[in-house]
Design a protein around this motif. Structure first.
Motif, PDB file in Angstrom:
ATOM      1  N   TYR A   1       0.823  -1.052   0.128  1.00  0.00           N
ATOM      2  CA  TYR A   1       0.106  -0.115  -0.179  1.00  0.00           C
ATOM      3  C   TYR A   1       0.808   1.189   0.185  1.00  0.00           C
TER       4      TYR A   1
ATOM      5  N   GLU B   1      -6.560   6.644   6.096  1.00  0.00           N
ATOM      6  CA  GLU B   1      -6.651   6.395   4.764  1.00  0.00           C
ATOM      7  C   GLU B   1      -6.748   5.000   4.091  1.00  0.00           C
ATOM      8  N   MET B   2      -5.978   4.244   5.030  1.00  0.00           N
ATOM      9  CA  MET B   2      -5.872   2.842   4.624  1.00  0.00           C
ATOM     10  C   MET B   2      -7.132   1.976   4.753  1.00  0.00           C
TER      11      MET B   2
ATOM     12  N   ARG C   1     -15.916  -0.312   6.207  1.00  0.00           N
ATOM     13  CA  ARG C   1     -14.790   0.267   5.978  1.00  0.00           C
ATOM     14  C   ARG C   1     -15.057   1.878   6.250  1.00  0.00           C
TER      15      ARG C   1
ATOM     16  N   ARG D   1     -12.569   5.534   5.674  1.00  0.00           N
ATOM     17  CA  ARG D   1     -11.519   6.338   5.631  1.00  0.00           C
ATOM     18  C   ARG D   1     -12.003   7.680   5.413  1.00  0.00           C
TER      19      ARG D   1
END
Lengths: 215, 589
Positions: A187, B135-136, B156, B158
């Motif tokens: 990533y 952000e991941m 999720r 972000r």
């Protein structure tokens, strides 16, 4: 060129180091007595996918062509800005090849010979990496570039390298589409490649617009 | 065998040759440096150290749950950035955050560990609100550690998390504002005329989420979609009395060309081939530093450094932009205290690469320093890079730092990953120079592991360092030829209530004899040097006087005398005389 031989030696060294990290050989330099944990691959790398492996293997080869292109600059371009840019691309991508090779070696994955692509390209669009990766130059285009000089070379170099960089960004995007790029190092690496190459593309467009017309 | 296969064969032979033989021949070695920071012995807790004009007064390893002893370089649990409030230090991580009590900086104590995966964990603190950038793709809305899956996952997260930390031992997530590209970093923005809200500028550099995961997110180029998620920052407005209602109020196109309205305004222009525009542009900011006192902000945005007018925080306007002629790309920015200089950092290699090699161009992976005319125009003045090479085993490049409040000088403490910390003076932006440093050997003797100082920030008398792999460092300045005890004392006398590196507040110094002496020490180094002995004697005499009319009038007279000397001084010395005069007048009150 120091840089190129540095890659081969460093790759060899990193492979040796990686394969020696089996707990059977002592660390390269013994630290002072301490409670530091012994060396060894006790680390279990976080889960990664085949798409991640293919990305790293492909990008090594992709970068290798960029280095073949930047290697042409010193003898063919009198453009100071372009020479600096080429140096930066070269230093960055050489190092990235090392990083990618280390990542693969640490996981027992095959590390491709960066320059094996030349044979695959020459033989046609086949080979271990399938069809030519996004943005890569054909052998004819590389010859064309190598035959150029002065402003004509500058223009070709910029146009080809822009396409090459866009190709790298495409590979990052394809990695994400394939469900890869989630493992932490991948990533981060893919993000770095994306950010740096994106900025480089912008600068190359800038330079193209100020080249003399008709070159 | 054709020679072109020799390379592959070499690799194969070396691999099969296993570990028993001597290592392969060394590549030609770069010139060795005599600086003690070059070639330090490696180690995790016991690496060799080189230090100058600072001392390490405390160290804490990463706490349990935030390190893997079998994988020291596991970034997923590493320390990242820091923020401060009162006697508390908030250290972000890719795995959550840790809160330390620093009421005794020589003995920090861990107060709270909070697990909430999702890098990079960039933190800001304002009152009881802690903001965290995420952000991941492994991050979850519920802070779970099980991760997420697939391109679309409703769990999720972000974006920017908001925690209520009124109970320090039990942080509570009160909001999780989702953004299209997540938040690589964020910037707290305040307005002294508005105490009901604060804002968060979100810098997203990661991939755009599919529309199915977050409605309204478009990864199409501006030519196809004027609502594209590229070419903008997001601005979150946070009602302080109801942070759970934080919401995105604007997503300004700060790269737009003001004349044409072209969204991709900092991109040179069209006609370069089909499909080129969507990928090849300044379409994101890595980091933005605001200086609300002066209504300006500096954005490190892909290839450009930009200056923003933030007098209307919700509608920032770009007022200047620069490109580096040496092709550096910027990632963060700092102003000096007077906002007459702005410094951009080039995080070449993204932080994970050894970019301080002796063979590396010294203008890359460095700081580019600009004069700021009228706080609206930038002009390149000089560069500063860590002035010592580091090895291939040490990831190294310019990273986060902050101003040390020495009056009369512009000094910054900066983190260089495994290049350690470098403290440098950039009072003359064209001639920056190092005045102190701290460095360790690489964390791993065999291969480069991502480690080193992420940030080094000055806060209320000490410098704090977040070391990705090793944990928390606390430093104190010590006097040297470059910095006197008076100057250190003056810096240590500045006390603030909170600190976020990307939200610069103006330092003000109390009117004290210490500050006056610090300024005299500085003037002694320049053309005013001939007067200093006399002034020091006079200051000593005045200080010895009992508080009262005589002392006050002596101080006023001294202030006037110093002010009169300003006409004979230029540059930094003129500024020092001005500050000295103000200090003496202040003492006379």
């Amino acid at each position: 060129m120091i840089g190129r031989s540095r890659i081969v030696i460093a790759l060899a060294t990193s492979l040796v180091a990686a394969s020696c990290v089996g707990g059977t050989a002592p660390p390269a330099s013994a630290p002072a007595p301490s409670a530091e944990p012994a060396g060894g691959p006790a680390r279990a790398p976080a889960p990664y996918t085949r798409a991640d492996v293919a990305f790293m293997q492909g990008m090594i080869v992709h970068h290798a062509q960029a280095l073949d292109m930047t290697a042409l600059v010193p003898a063919r371009s009198g453009n100071a800005s372009l020479r600096i840019l080429a140096e930066r691309i070269e230093a960055t991508q050489e190092d990235e090849i090392l990083r990618m090779s280390r990542w693969l070696a640490a996981r027992g994955e095959t590390v491709p010979d960066p320059h094996a692509y030349r044979e695959h390209m020459a033989a046609g669009a086949g080979g271990a990496h399938g069809t030519r990766m996004p943005g890569m130059l054909s052998p004819e285009q590389m010859e064309q570039l190598a035959a150029g000089s002065g402003h004509a070379f500058d223009r070709m170099f910029l146009q080809f390298m822009i396409e090459h960089h866009i190709g790298a960004l495409t590979m990052v995007e394809e990695l994400q589409q394939a469900g890869g790029g989630l493992e932490a190092e991948i990533y981060r690496f893919a993000s770095d490649v994306d950010a740096d190459q994106r900025a480089e593309i912008a600068r190359m467009w800038d330079m193209l617009t100020v080249l003399p017309r008709g070159s | 065998m054709p020679t072109r296969f020799a390379g592959a064969a070499l690799l194969l032979v070396v691999t099969l040759g296993a570990c028993t033989t001597a290592p392969p021949p060394e590549a030609p070695t770069p010139p060795v440096s005599t600086d003690p920071r070059y070639g330090l012995e490696p180690g995790w807790r016991d690496a060799e150290v080189a230090v100058s004009a600072v001392e390490l007064v405390a160290h804490r390893d990463r706490p349990a749950g935030f390190f893997d002893p079998d994988n020291l370089g596991d970034l997923l649990v590493g320390f990242s950035d820091m923020a401060f409030r009162g006697d508390l230090l908030f250290v972000g991580s890719f795995h959550g955050f840790n809160i330390y009590d620093i009421s005794n900086p020589s003995s920090p104590t861990l107060r709270t560990s909070f697990v909430c995966p999702g890098g990079q964990g960039d933190p800001s603190i304002y009152g009881d609100l802690l903001f965290i950038s995420v952000e991941m793709p492994n991050a979850r809305i519920d802070c779970g550690t099980q991760g997420t899956s697939g391109a679309v996952d409703p769990d999720r997260f972000r974006g920017v998390r908001i925690f209520d930390v009124s109970d320090i031992d039990n942080p509570r997530q009160v909001a999780a504002v989702q953004t299209c590209r997540g938040s690589h970093t964020h910037t707290l923005v305040t307005d002294e005329d508005n105490d009901e809200v604060v804002w968060i500028y979100v810098s997203g550099t990661a991939g755009v989420r599919p529309e199915a995961e977050l409605a309204g997110c478009s990864a199409r180029p501006p030519a196809e979609d004027t609502a594209t998620a590229y070419f903008r920052i997001e601005i979150i407005e946070v009602p302080l009395s109801a942070p759970q209602n934080a919401t995105i109020v604007n997503a300004p196109r700060i790269f737009a060309d003001p004349a044409t309205g072209e969204i991709a305004g900092l991109w040179p222009g069209g006609g370069h081939g089909a499909g080129s525009q969507e990928t090849s542009t300044t379409n994101q900011c890595h980091d933005i530093t605001v200086y609300p006192h002066y209504d300006i902000a500096a954005g490190a945005c892909s290839g450009n450094g930009i200056l923003l007018d933030i007098s209307d925080p919700v509608n920032p306007v770009r007022i200047d932009e620069v490109l580096d002629p040496n092709f550096a790309y910027w990632h963060s920015a700092n102003f000096n205290n007077d906002a007459t200089t702005v410094l951009f950092t080039d995080e070449w290699g993204g932080g994970g690469a050894p970019r301080c090699l002796a063979t590396d161009n010294p203008r890359w992976g460095a700081n580019a320093i600009f004069r700021l005319e009228d706080r609206s125009e930038m002009e390149l003045a000089g560069y500063f890079k860590l002035p010592v090479p580091q090895t291939e085993l040490e990831n190294c490049v310019a990273h986060n730092g902050s101003i040390i409040p020495v009056p009369g000088r512009d000094i910054m403490a900066q983190a260089w990953y495994q290049g350690g910390m470098s403290i440098f003076d950039f009072t003359d932006p064209a001639n920056p120079y190092e005045i102190a440093y701290f460095d360790r050997g690489p964390i791993d003797a065999r291969q480069m592991q991502l480690a080193g100082l992420w940030s080094t920030y000055w806060y209320n008398g000490r410098i704090y360092g977040s070391e990705i792999g090793r944990g928390l460092d606390v430093f104190r300045l010590t006097p040297s030829e470059h910095l006197t005890q008076n100057e250190i004392d003056a810096a240590e006398s500045v006390v603030v209530d909170f600190f976020n590196a990307q939200h610069q507040d103006r330092f003000e110094w109390p009117a004290t004899f210490t500050v006056a002496r610090a300024l005299l020490d500085q003037l002694a180094r320049g053309t005013m040097g001939g007067h200093i002995a006399q002034w020091r004697a006079e200051l000593d005499r005045i200080e010895a006087l009992a508080a009262g009319a005589e002392r006050r009038s002596a101080l006023t007279e001294a202030a006037e005398g110093v002010a009169a000397m300003r006409a004979h001084a230029t540059g930094a010395d003129a500024r020092r005389l001005e500050l000295l005069s103000e200090t003496l007048s202040g003492l006379a009150q």
